[in-house]
Design a protein around this motif. Structure first.
Motif, short mmCIF file in Angstrom:
data_model
loop_
_atom_site.label_atom_id
_atom_site.label_comp_id
_atom_site.label_asym_id
_atom_site.label_seq_id
_atom_site.Cartn_x
_atom_site.Cartn_y
_atom_site.Cartn_z
N ILE A 89 -5.86 0.43 -1.13
CA ILE A 89 -5.71 -0.04 -2.50
C ILE A 89 -6.65 0.72 -3.42
O ILE A 89 -7.71 1.18 -3.01
CB ILE A 89 -5.96 -1.57 -2.63
N PRO A 91 -7.10 -0.30 -7.25
CA PRO A 91 -6.59 -1.07 -8.39
C PRO A 91 -7.16 -0.64 -9.72
O PRO A 91 -8.21 0.02 -9.80
CB PRO A 91 -7.01 -2.51 -8.07
N ILE A 134 -1.87 -1.99 -8.38
CA ILE A 134 -2.63 -2.08 -7.13
C ILE A 134 -3.01 -0.70 -6.61
O ILE A 134 -3.99 -0.55 -5.90
CB ILE A 134 -1.85 -2.90 -6.08
N ASN C 32 -5.73 -8.72 -6.71
CA ASN C 32 -4.86 -8.19 -5.68
C ASN C 32 -4.21 -9.30 -4.87
O ASN C 32 -3.05 -9.21 -4.49
CB ASN C 32 -5.65 -7.26 -4.76
#
Lengths: 161, 88, 108
Positions: A89, A91, A134, C32
């Motif tokens: 990830i 983000p 993300i 997330n």
């Protein structure tokens, strides 16, 4: 005219939900639909004649197919990120400009963006959408605007505007 | 068929247990609220599976009402998070 | 035959729900988690309701299951949007791995 449209739509909704074509049922539904149309018409779209144009429904069906495909892709994407041991990830919140004008179109676009792979809408201020991503794939505004809104904007423009 | 459906129902209930773990454990208030939101959606799935098992349609009514109530509840909680009063 | 199709749809839905719940446990920060959980669990429950529609066919219960799908879609996406906006205004920082934050200027 708007009142009559809301009345008919809510009556159809009531009949689908109860699924019984008897006289008392229709009378109760009519009363409930009348109350609903008196209260909620001010939130309905302003030009109801757009509901009678068949080409909008045609584009809506194409939009629906694209949307379901994107949804399934989004789920596989989440599955990949969640099950991968290292969790890839990266983000960030990015700012995207949209060319849509009406409120309904912006809402539909924000909803679509929420269900597409890796993105969720945080806020709408004037013409700009703020999107939590993300995995930020590029830092260049033009590239990520195309990546995020490109799939839906043209269909929504044909459906609503 | 029925046994398999039972197993699926138990799995779904166990998943809502995972959401409860997040609600109890979550380090901050928004984490708990995410748990509450997801819990509300999972209960709709439980309602749908029970309606197949019992062949009764009114349980789906409960499901629809649950969707709307959890939606309003989440909106209220989100409004509390932004620090506004409810009538703004 | 219809029972078989409905069971397949329900199984797919529960697999998606399972992925969403793993996401809610494993991912590191609120944003997330919300992202993974909303997508997976919404599509999972829609799939379960679609399976219920196949089981009952076009009848009282089947139409109800079909009506519940758009309500669930619109409701959960708008709820997720409100929740993530509330989280930002509450003052939770973005995760450690974050690379970009354009929203900070707009809030002030």
């Amino acid at each position: 005219m708007r009142y009559i449209t809301v009345f008919i739509l809510s009556l159809i909704f009531w009949l689908l939900l109860t699924f019984k074509l008897t006289v008392p049922n229709i009378i109760v539904g009519a009363v409930a639909s009348l109350i609903c149309s008196l209260i909620f018409t001010r939130f309905f779209i302003s030009n109801v004649y757009k509901l009678l144009q068949p080409h909008r429904y045609f584009w809506f069906i194409i939009y629906l197919v694209v949307f379901i495909w994107e949804c399934i892709k989004a789920n596989l994407d989440v599955a990949y990120r969640v099950l991968h041991p290292a969790m890839p990830i990266r983000p960030g919140i990015v700012k995207v400009k949209t060319t849509l004008k009406s409120d309904l179109a912006k809402t539909l676009l924000a909803n679509s963006i929420t269900m597409t792979p890796g993105t969720i809408t945080v806020d709408i201020i004037d013409d700009y959408l703020y999107i939590h991503w993300i995995y930020v794939r590029s830092e260049d505004p033009e590239v990520y605007t195309g990546l995020i809104t490109g799939a839906f904007e043209k269909y929504i423009k044909r459906i609503i505007e | 068929m029925t046994d398999f459906l039972n197993i699926l129902l138990y799995i779904q209930i166990a998943l809502s247990g995972i959401c409860l773990y997040r609600i109890i454990r979550g380090p901050s208030i928004p984490d708990r609220m995410v748990g509450v939101d997801i819990f509300g959606i999972l209960v709709v799935g439980i309602c749908a599976i029970i309606s197949i098992q019992t062949e009764k349609s009114f349980i789906l009514d409960i499901g629809i009402a649950w969707i709307i109530l959890s939606f309003i509840g989440t909106l209220t909680l989100a409004k509390y998070l932004t620090g506004k009063k409810l009538n703004e | 035959m219809n029972n078989m199709i409905s069971l397949i749809f329900i199984t797919i839905g529960i697999l998606f729900n399972l992925l969403g719940c793993i996401g809610i446990i494993r991912l590191p920060d609120t944003y997330n988690r919300l992202q993974a959980a909303t997508k997976c669990v919404t599509l999972g429950c829609c799939s379960i309701l679609f399976g219920v529609f196949f089981h009952f066919g076009i009848s009282n219960a089947g139409i109800k299951a079909l009506i519940a799908i758009p309500i669930l879609f619109l409701g959960s996406t708008v709820a997720a949007h409100a929740l993530i906006r509330g989280t930002y205004h509450f003052g939770i920082k973005l995760g450690e791995k974050s690379v970009k934050d354009d929203y900070k200027d707009a809030v002030q």
